[in-house]
Design a protein around this motif. Structure first.
Motif, mmCIF file in Angstrom:
data_model
loop_
_atom_site.group_PDB
_atom_site.id
_atom_site.type_symbol
_atom_site.label_atom_id
_atom_site.label_comp_id
_atom_site.label_asym_id
_atom_site.label_seq_id
_atom_site.Cartn_x
_atom_site.Cartn_y
_atom_site.Cartn_z
ATOM 1 N N TYR A 7 3.088 34.109 36.235
ATOM 2 C CA TYR A 7 4.133 32.970 36.912
ATOM 3 C C TYR A 7 5.448 33.629 37.215
ATOM 4 O O TYR A 7 5.848 34.647 36.407
ATOM 5 C CB TYR A 7 4.129 32.128 35.741
ATOM 6 C CG TYR A 7 2.777 31.267 35.152
ATOM 7 C CD1 TYR A 7 2.475 30.349 36.190
ATOM 8 C CD2 TYR A 7 2.506 31.642 33.883
ATOM 9 C CE1 TYR A 7 1.334 29.489 35.700
ATOM 10 C CE2 TYR A 7 1.340 30.786 33.715
ATOM 11 C CZ TYR A 7 0.686 29.941 34.407
ATOM 12 O OH TYR A 7 -0.379 29.126 34.225
ATOM 13 N N PRO A 8 6.089 33.247 38.274
ATOM 14 C CA PRO A 8 7.550 33.730 38.337
ATOM 15 C C PRO A 8 8.425 33.273 37.425
ATOM 16 O O PRO A 8 8.459 32.242 37.166
ATOM 17 C CB PRO A 8 7.906 33.587 39.763
ATOM 18 C CG PRO A 8 7.019 32.042 39.982
ATOM 19 C CD PRO A 8 5.460 32.451 39.178
ATOM 20 N N LEU A 13 12.094 33.306 41.209
ATOM 21 C CA LEU A 13 11.831 31.960 42.102
ATOM 22 C C LEU A 13 13.108 32.202 43.280
ATOM 23 O O LEU A 13 12.727 32.065 44.466
ATOM 24 C CB LEU A 13 11.937 30.757 41.448
ATOM 25 C CG LEU A 13 10.371 30.401 40.880
ATOM 26 C CD1 LEU A 13 10.545 29.254 39.934
ATOM 27 C CD2 LEU A 13 9.503 30.141 41.814
ATOM 28 N N ALA A 14 14.159 32.273 42.565
ATOM 29 C CA ALA A 14 15.240 32.492 43.572
ATOM 30 C C ALA A 14 15.325 33.563 44.570
ATOM 31 O O ALA A 14 15.597 33.450 45.667
ATOM 32 C CB ALA A 14 16.769 32.233 42.823
ATOM 33 N N SER A 15 15.194 34.629 44.027
ATOM 34 C CA SER A 15 15.019 35.833 44.794
ATOM 35 C C SER A 15 13.898 35.815 45.838
ATOM 36 O O SER A 15 13.937 36.194 46.989
ATOM 37 C CB SER A 15 15.129 37.115 43.945
ATOM 38 O OG SER A 15 13.592 37.009 43.296
ATOM 39 N N ALA A 18 14.918 33.519 48.618
ATOM 40 C CA ALA A 18 15.950 34.115 49.595
ATOM 41 C C ALA A 18 15.522 34.944 50.333
ATOM 42 O O ALA A 18 15.929 35.146 51.545
ATOM 43 C CB ALA A 18 17.099 34.588 48.471
ATOM 44 N N ALA A 19 14.412 35.889 49.771
ATOM 45 C CA ALA A 19 13.669 36.789 50.755
ATOM 46 C C ALA A 19 13.104 36.180 51.856
ATOM 47 O O ALA A 19 12.998 36.330 53.065
ATOM 48 C CB ALA A 19 12.753 37.504 49.988
ATOM 49 N N LEU A 20 12.463 34.703 51.641
ATOM 50 C CA LEU A 20 11.624 34.131 52.466
ATOM 51 C C LEU A 20 12.591 33.587 53.528
ATOM 52 O O LEU A 20 12.277 33.941 54.844
ATOM 53 C CB LEU A 20 11.123 33.025 52.041
ATOM 54 C CG LEU A 20 9.882 32.188 52.752
ATOM 55 C CD1 LEU A 20 8.881 31.705 51.954
ATOM 56 C CD2 LEU A 20 10.678 30.784 53.353
ATOM 57 N N PRO A 41 21.973 27.781 38.749
ATOM 58 C CA PRO A 41 22.061 26.887 39.976
ATOM 59 C C PRO A 41 20.883 26.169 40.244
ATOM 60 O O PRO A 41 19.652 26.542 39.819
ATOM 61 C CB PRO A 41 22.083 27.951 41.287
ATOM 62 C CG PRO A 41 22.838 29.004 40.640
ATOM 63 C CD PRO A 41 22.343 29.101 38.868
ATOM 64 N N LEU A 42 20.753 24.988 40.913
ATOM 65 C CA LEU A 42 19.540 24.326 41.223
ATOM 66 C C LEU A 42 19.243 24.553 42.636
ATOM 67 O O LEU A 42 19.966 24.108 43.455
ATOM 68 C CB LEU A 42 19.517 22.845 40.821
ATOM 69 C CG LEU A 42 19.791 22.531 39.285
ATOM 70 C CD1 LEU A 42 19.824 21.055 39.590
ATOM 71 C CD2 LEU A 42 18.618 23.192 38.471
#
Length: 450
Positions: A7-8, A13-15, A18-20, A41-42
């Motif tokens: 699981y991330p 998840l945020a990184s 952002a990469a996507l 942050p949400l």
């Protein structure tokens, strides 16, 4: 995207999102739509440029991390398949994690090993009143900042399809809907069969809810009720129903971590009442054991780090346990909000698993309280270790609970979301309203969801 082996975390998840976006700057956007109580942050990841919107919410429950992997998988699919965006005139909006503060408290077990003991010893889920998917009781109740962020996004997007991603720790897969999507049950059946995931044909959550098809249930409109009844009656003004006036159909997609085959066994048991009496008796006994442990440790743990946050769910579980036992016991059936539905092996297994879940979660939280206090003058840790080991062994050996790899959980959940999305698109109407009798926005009590 390679299959997820674990699981991330919240930061991962945020990184990854952002990469996507960096790889697909024309078709993907990432924006902050709110801030958690702890300042996290949400993030909302949007894919596509359609005039219609879907909203997928991951991480509404802190201990259910599968949704994080699922939203990343859905983003990749939407970018790769024109039928999901341009062909459907749809923008996909993916909320990476609704409760990042709670999710961080589960990161002790996210990386593995994926054993029942490791999970329950490091399990965290906030108290009933701190779960952001539920609105507060009464018109003067304080809305959590995470809840407010979700409500604002719903009002901004007015999605024709909303999906809430949940995870069952032990049991099987099922779906809950605010509006019927004919044909979804068949798609769930095919997907579950291909991936070797059991479907839950009688979840505790849906004990009194209408069945729309095998493992697919209709969520009743919100209405008042007491806290114990709310667990199975959806007596809540929830974020599931908030966009209902916009014509939104909401799907709650549950994917199991440890699967139990018996939850899809619809054969009649030889003596359902005897099984119910045994389940109720066990839950009362386990609750009494844990209440005694809490009495022993409370003086030494109440001032420890995060004591209030950990004690709140402990008190909640111990509060509702006896009432749940009484509502199931044939000898005290008057405590039930209504007569129990017909009980097959699947539903009885689900009830037994749920009763054991209440005890194990409480024991795991108490274990953490003692560990974080840094001392154990009451000598409670050996007793808690013994209880956790025995109850996990019951899941593993008594019910045959088996681990489902993370990649398979994510693939199942993402396929079911896409299936529900396709069916919701067929029924969507511009500016549609429910027009359903009995639906309203009256205040109702918060609800704990399994």
């Amino acid at each position: 995207m390679p299959p997820l082996l674990r699981y991330p975390t919240v930061d991962e998840l945020a990184s990854r999102a952002a990469a996507l976006v960096a790889r697909h700057p024309r078709d993907a956007r990432l924006r902050r739509v709110g801030t958690s109580r702890a300042g996290t942050p949400l993030w909302l990841l949007s894919v596509g440029h359609g005039s219609r919107h879907t909203l997928v919410v991951a991480g509404p429950h802190a201990n259910e991390p599968v949704g994080g992997g699922t939203v990343l998988r859905l983003a990749e699919r939407a970018l790769a398949d024109p039928r999901l965006c341009e062909g459907a005139d749809t923008t996909w909006n993916l909320l990476l994690c609704l409760d990042p503060d709670g999710a961080r408290r589960n990161e002790g077990w996210l990386a593995g090993p994926y054993t029942l003991q490791n999970y329950f010893r490091k399990f965290f889920r906030p108290g009933f009143l701190e779960q952001p998917e539920w609105l507060p009781e009464g018109p003067d109740g304080t809305v959590l900042p995470e809840t407010r962020a979700l409500l604002d996004v719903q009002d901004e997007l007015r999605p024709y399809f909303q999906c809430s991603l949940h995870g069952v720790d032990v049991g099987g897969a099922f779906v809950e809907l605010t509006r019927d999507l004919p044909g979804l049950a068949r798609r769930v059946e095919r997907t579950a069969a291909r991936l070797g995931i059991p479907r839950e044909l009688g979840p505790y959550d849906t004990l009194y809810w209408p069945t729309l098809g095998p493992a697919v249930y209709r969520i009743p409109p919100p209405r008042r009720g007491d806290l114990a009844a709310a667990i199975t009656e959806a007596a809540v003004e929830s974020t599931w129903f908030h966009p209902h006036p916009y014509g939104t159909v909401t799907a709650v997609v549950e994917a199991p971590m440890w699967g139990v085959t018996a939850v899809e066994n619809d054969t009649p048991p030889p003596d359902a009442d005897a099984v119910l009496r045994a389940i109720s008796r066990t839950l009362r006994r386990d609750t009494a054991l844990l209440e005694a442990v809490l009495t022993r440790v409370r003086p030494s743990v109440s001032t420890g780090p995060d004591a209030a946050r950990l004690l709140a769910p402990v008190d909640d579980y111990l509060l509702v346990g006896p009432g749940i036992a009484d509502s199931w016991d044939p000898d005290t059936g008057g405590a039930a909000p209504r007569p129990l539905p017909p009980l097959d092996t699947a539903r009885l297994t689900a009830l037994a698993i749920s009763a054991r879940r209440v005890a194990l979660r409480t024991a795991g939280l108490l274990h953490q309280l003692v560990i974080r206090a840094g001392e154990d003058p009451a000598g409670a840790l050996p007793d808690l270790d013994r209880l956790i080991e025995a109850w996990c062994a019951d899941y593993r050996d008594g019910y045959g609970a088996r681990w489902i790899p993370v990649a398979r959980q994510v693939e199942y959940q993402s396929r079911v979301v896409v299936a529900a999305f396709e069916l919701a698109g067929r029924r969507a109407r511009v500016d549609s309203h429910s027009g359903e009798p009995g639906w309203g926005s009256q205040a109702a009590v918060p609800m704990h969801r399994e």
